[in-house]
Motif scaffolding. Structure first.
Motif, mmCIF file in Angstrom:
data_model
loop_
_atom_site.group_PDB
_atom_site.id
_atom_site.type_symbol
_atom_site.label_atom_id
_atom_site.label_comp_id
_atom_site.label_asym_id
_atom_site.label_seq_id
_atom_site.Cartn_x
_atom_site.Cartn_y
_atom_site.Cartn_z
ATOM 1 N N ALA A 1 73.978 167.782 63.583
ATOM 2 C CA ALA A 1 73.118 166.948 62.732
ATOM 3 C C ALA A 1 73.643 165.508 62.672
ATOM 4 O O ALA A 1 72.850 164.553 62.696
ATOM 5 C CB ALA A 1 73.029 167.551 61.331
ATOM 6 N N TRP A 2 74.953 165.353 62.578
ATOM 7 C CA TRP A 2 75.523 164.001 62.546
ATOM 8 C C TRP A 2 75.214 163.266 63.848
ATOM 9 O O TRP A 2 74.808 162.093 63.831
ATOM 10 C CB TRP A 2 77.038 164.074 62.336
ATOM 11 C CG TRP A 2 77.700 162.727 62.243
ATOM 12 C CD1 TRP A 2 77.891 161.971 61.130
ATOM 13 C CD2 TRP A 2 78.253 161.971 63.344
ATOM 14 N NE1 TRP A 2 78.517 160.784 61.444
ATOM 15 C CE2 TRP A 2 78.751 160.761 62.795
ATOM 16 C CE3 TRP A 2 78.365 162.197 64.714
ATOM 17 C CZ2 TRP A 2 79.359 159.787 63.581
ATOM 18 C CZ3 TRP A 2 78.971 161.223 65.503
ATOM 19 C CH2 TRP A 2 79.460 160.038 64.930
ATOM 20 N N LEU A 3 75.384 163.931 64.988
ATOM 21 C CA LEU A 3 75.082 163.317 66.274
ATOM 22 C C LEU A 3 73.607 162.936 66.366
ATOM 23 O O LEU A 3 73.267 161.836 66.834
ATOM 24 C CB LEU A 3 75.444 164.278 67.408
ATOM 25 C CG LEU A 3 76.940 164.539 67.628
ATOM 26 C CD1 LEU A 3 77.145 165.754 68.533
ATOM 27 C CD2 LEU A 3 77.622 163.315 68.233
ATOM 28 N N ALA A 4 72.721 163.830 65.919
ATOM 29 C CA ALA A 4 71.285 163.545 65.977
ATOM 30 C C ALA A 4 70.936 162.315 65.144
ATOM 31 O O ALA A 4 70.108 161.487 65.557
ATOM 32 C CB ALA A 4 70.491 164.761 65.504
ATOM 33 N N ARG A 5 71.562 162.166 63.987
ATOM 34 C CA ARG A 5 71.281 160.996 63.139
ATOM 35 C C ARG A 5 71.706 159.705 63.821
ATOM 36 O O ARG A 5 71.017 158.689 63.735
ATOM 37 C CB ARG A 5 72.012 161.126 61.794
ATOM 38 C CG ARG A 5 71.448 162.175 60.861
ATOM 39 C CD ARG A 5 71.920 161.954 59.432
ATOM 40 N NE ARG A 5 73.375 161.867 59.311
ATOM 41 C CZ ARG A 5 74.164 162.915 59.134
ATOM 42 N NH1 ARG A 5 73.648 164.139 59.094
ATOM 43 N NH2 ARG A 5 75.474 162.762 59.008
ATOM 44 N N GLN A 6 72.845 159.730 64.506
ATOM 45 C CA GLN A 6 73.321 158.502 65.135
ATOM 46 C C GLN A 6 72.386 158.056 66.257
ATOM 47 O O GLN A 6 72.047 156.877 66.366
ATOM 48 C CB GLN A 6 74.737 158.691 65.690
ATOM 49 C CG GLN A 6 75.747 159.267 64.717
ATOM 50 C CD GLN A 6 75.633 158.694 63.320
ATOM 51 O OE1 GLN A 6 75.701 157.486 63.105
ATOM 52 N NE2 GLN A 6 75.426 159.580 62.335
ATOM 53 N N PHE A 7 71.962 158.995 67.087
ATOM 54 C CA PHE A 7 71.154 158.623 68.244
ATOM 55 C C PHE A 7 69.691 158.388 67.884
ATOM 56 O O PHE A 7 68.907 157.981 68.751
ATOM 57 C CB PHE A 7 71.294 159.686 69.336
ATOM 58 C CG PHE A 7 72.717 159.880 69.795
ATOM 59 C CD1 PHE A 7 73.524 158.783 70.068
ATOM 60 C CD2 PHE A 7 73.256 161.142 69.942
ATOM 61 C CE1 PHE A 7 74.836 158.945 70.480
ATOM 62 C CE2 PHE A 7 74.568 161.323 70.355
ATOM 63 C CZ PHE A 7 75.361 160.215 70.621
ATOM 64 N N ALA A 8 69.333 158.646 66.621
ATOM 65 C CA ALA A 8 67.979 158.344 66.149
ATOM 66 C C ALA A 8 67.909 156.973 65.472
ATOM 67 O O ALA A 8 66.828 156.533 65.078
ATOM 68 C CB ALA A 8 67.507 159.432 65.180
ATOM 69 N N ARG A 9 69.045 156.300 65.332
ATOM 70 C CA ARG A 9 69.073 154.993 64.668
ATOM 71 C C ARG A 9 68.431 153.925 65.549
ATOM 72 O O ARG A 9 68.370 154.063 66.774
ATOM 73 C CB ARG A 9 70.517 154.609 64.326
ATOM 74 C CG ARG A 9 71.176 155.555 63.331
ATOM 75 C CD ARG A 9 72.667 155.290 63.251
ATOM 76 N NE ARG A 9 72.960 154.088 62.496
ATOM 77 C CZ ARG A 9 73.309 154.073 61.217
ATOM 78 N NH1 ARG A 9 73.390 155.205 60.540
ATOM 79 N NH2 ARG A 9 73.576 152.946 60.613
ATOM 80 N N PRO A 10 67.947 152.840 64.952
ATOM 81 C CA PRO A 10 67.338 151.754 65.735
ATOM 82 C C PRO A 10 68.307 151.215 66.787
ATOM 83 O O PRO A 10 69.480 150.999 66.527
ATOM 84 C CB PRO A 10 67.031 150.692 64.666
ATOM 85 C CG PRO A 10 66.894 151.463 63.398
ATOM 86 C CD PRO A 10 67.873 152.584 63.496
ATOM 87 N N GLY A 11 67.791 151.024 67.985
ATOM 88 C CA GLY A 11 68.602 150.513 69.079
ATOM 89 C C GLY A 11 69.372 151.577 69.835
ATOM 90 O O GLY A 11 69.999 151.272 70.848
ATOM 91 N N MET A 12 69.334 152.826 69.355
ATOM 92 C CA MET A 12 70.029 153.919 70.023
ATOM 93 C C MET A 12 68.998 154.808 70.721
ATOM 94 O O MET A 12 67.800 154.744 70.423
ATOM 95 C CB MET A 12 70.826 154.742 69.009
ATOM 96 C CG MET A 12 71.807 153.928 68.181
ATOM 97 S SD MET A 12 73.368 153.643 69.016
ATOM 98 C CE MET A 12 74.250 155.137 68.560
ATOM 99 N N SER A 13 69.457 155.635 71.640
ATOM 100 C CA SER A 13 68.564 156.546 72.348
ATOM 101 C C SER A 13 69.175 157.936 72.407
ATOM 102 O O SER A 13 70.381 158.089 72.608
ATOM 103 C CB SER A 13 68.292 156.041 73.769
ATOM 104 O OG SER A 13 67.507 156.981 74.489
ATOM 105 N N ASP A 14 68.316 158.939 72.251
ATOM 106 C CA ASP A 14 68.735 160.334 72.351
ATOM 107 C C ASP A 14 68.235 160.965 73.647
ATOM 108 O O ASP A 14 68.274 162.166 73.811
ATOM 109 C CB ASP A 14 68.208 161.128 71.148
ATOM 110 C CG ASP A 14 68.972 162.425 70.928
ATOM 111 O OD1 ASP A 14 70.138 162.513 71.357
ATOM 112 O OD2 ASP A 14 68.395 163.353 70.325
ATOM 113 N N ARG A 15 67.771 160.111 74.561
ATOM 114 C CA ARG A 15 67.250 160.579 75.850
ATOM 115 C C ARG A 15 68.074 159.965 76.973
ATOM 116 O O ARG A 15 68.296 158.755 77.001
ATOM 117 C CB ARG A 15 65.775 160.199 75.995
ATOM 118 C CG ARG A 15 64.874 160.802 74.940
ATOM 119 C CD ARG A 15 63.485 160.180 75.007
ATOM 120 N NE ARG A 15 62.906 160.328 76.337
ATOM 121 C CZ ARG A 15 61.803 159.676 76.741
ATOM 122 N NH1 ARG A 15 61.197 158.818 75.924
ATOM 123 N NH2 ARG A 15 61.325 159.868 77.955
#
Length: 501
Positions: free
Chosen positions: A274-288
């Motif tokens: 969950a912590w990782l998902a929150r970081q990569f969902a922040r503006p300017g970040m990517s989870d893909r």
């Protein structure tokens, strides 16, 4: 100017007819002609002792062994030099493709055979000086491609060690910081840092963010790292009851049921995910993977096949980055496996220490490796045993991974002589500080500073080869003390960093 070591008692005669200039340090500059427009610097040694001392002090692009007119097909001095440069004991392993043997006279055939059998890549029969220099010119024309960073695992302490190393590198890289390398490979704790770097966060920002939080990164605490694996415990107990009722009694049946009832890990890892998902969902970040700022490759292990899997490669690039990193961090028996597409994945360190080969396959010709996962070395008998079962288990695991990586590191340098590999790993006191469980409960803020200071010392005293290889890739490496103004380094982290105090 590339440097080549010539081990010969007949250097003057050998270089007859060559456009050569004696330099102030005693070495010889020769022009390689059309094969290489850049002059070659020849270091000349007449004995094995001189050759080994030269190798210790100077990075070389090639090695020439002159055994012309020698009665012994493989003289003792030649054998000693070959042994030293091929067992990595000097940390300047010379690939066989960059080793030349020169033969002549009645024993030329026997000498050529002995040199080839001993790992010499090229044997030249009675070459003239210009012919030798022309071959060396082709050798020194090294291709340059991408710069890659490969980070191994090592738990919380390994993560902090890696950040210290990267901060030190950043202080020395004048025109290209670590975050601007071409691609990133990470395994376990290294995957966390690699994913943040690929998203554009530099080492200083990562260190501060993890410790205290920042505009682009949440602090990570004890609750995010250590959530008890209660759900699986319940599932296993239900399964135990079902097994006993269905299969009846009997010692063997009961023993089998009890073994199946043991949970796979102490922590669920749901909060880490969950912590990782929150970081990569922040503006300017990517989870893909396909939209990251830089290519990212995350190593994991398929628990059922024990095969290494690289998320970010074709066929595995559809997985969200946070799921891939969580899978790479699933160190059994600490974190339970991560289920992705119906398969269970565990820590990538079980199958690979770093993805060196992946970096090379992606076009890297300069690879920086950071590996904090090393076993403790203690001369005191019983040191490991007295630390208890967890310490003993982790010492064994680290020893296996360490030995495997050492062999792989030597092998890949021989396989790819045109690729420069630079390894940073703990030594001496650092090994003691990083010993024990990679999930150590208490955080010590000196780890990052220790790694920073040790890396700075290494770069100042033994960084010539790294300076040369970065320069070939257009990157200036310079001691910050030699600059007009020294960039600010990250402030030491408070003892509450990571929530482990």
């Amino acid at each position: 100017m590339n440097t080549v070591l010539l081990v010969s008692r007949q250097a003057t005669a050998l270089l007859e007819g060559v456009d050569a200039v004696r330099l102030a340090d005693g070495s010889i500059a020769v022009q390689a002609g059309a094969a290489g427009p850049t002059p070659i610097r020849l270091l000349v040694a007449s004995t094995a002792t001189e050759a080994i001392e030269a190798l210790r002090s100077t990075p070389v692009a090639g090695l020439v062994l002159d055994v012309r007119d020698h009665g012994d097909p493989l003289p003792a001095d030649t054998r000693e030099v070959l042994d030293r440069v091929q067992d990595d004991s000097l940390d300047v392993l010379v690939a066989r493709d960059r080793i030349f043997g020169l033969v002549r006279g009645p024993h030329a055939t026997a000498a050529a055979f002995a040199l080839g059998a001993s790992g010499v890549g090229h044997v030249l029969i009675a070459p003239s000086g210009p012919e030798l220099v022309e071959r060396l010119g082709r050798l020194s024309a090294r291709r340059t491609g991408r710069i890659a960073l490969c980070l191994a695992g090592g738990g919380i302490e390994g993560l902090l060690y890696e950040l210290g190393v990267l901060r030190a590198l950043d202080a020395f890289l004048v025109n290209r910081p670590v975050v601007d390398f071409d691609l990133f490979c990470g395994i376990s704790a290294g995957a966390v840092i690699a994913a943040l770097l690929a998203n554009g966060l530099g080492p200083d920002e990562i260190a501060r963010g993890l410790a205290e939080g920042s505009a682009r990164l949440d602090a990570i605490g004890r609750r995010d790292l250590f959530d008890p694996n209660v759900g699986e415990v319940g599932e296993r107990l239900v399964g135990l009851l079902r097994d006993v009722l269905r299969r009846g009694g009997g010692p063997r049946a009961l023993a089998g049921a009890l073994m199946r009832a043991v949970p796979s890990a102490a922590f669920a890892g749901d909060r880490l995910r969950a912590w990782l998902a929150r970081q990569f969902a922040r503006p300017g970040m990517s989870d893909r993977f396909e939209t990251l700022r830089r290519p990212l490759f995350v190593g994991a292990t398929d628990q059922d096949t024990s095969e290494a899997v690289v998320f970010g490669m074709p066929g595995f690039d559809h997985v969200p980055v946070h799921r891939a990193v969580r899978a790479s961090c699933a160190l059994i028996p600490f974190y339970r496996p991560e289920v992705i597409d119906g398969r269970r994945y565990i820590d990538g360190a079980f199958s690979r220490t770093t993805n060196m080969r992946v970096a090379v396959d992606q076009g890297a010709t300069l690879v920086v490796l950071v590996d904090p996962l090393v076993p403790v070395h203690a001369d005191e008998p019983g040191h490991v045993y007295r630390r208890g079962g967890v310490f003993c288990t982790m010492q064994g695991l680290k020893a296996l991974i360490h030995q495997r990586f050492g062999k792989a590191h030597v092998a890949i340098r021989r396989m790819f002589p045109d690729v420069a590999f630079h390894l940073f790993r703990p030594e001496g006191r650092e090994m003691r500080v990083l010993s024990g469980s990679p999930m150590k409960y208490f955080y010590r803020p000196e780890i990052a500073e220790m790694a920073y200071e040790a890396t700075v010392r290494r770069l100042r005293t033994a960084g010539r080869e790294l300076v040369r290889d970065f320069a070939a890739h257009g990157v200036i490496v310079r001691d910050p003390l030699d600059r007009a103004s020294r960039p600010a380094s990250a402030a030491p982290m408070r003892s509450t960093a990571l929530g482990l105090a």
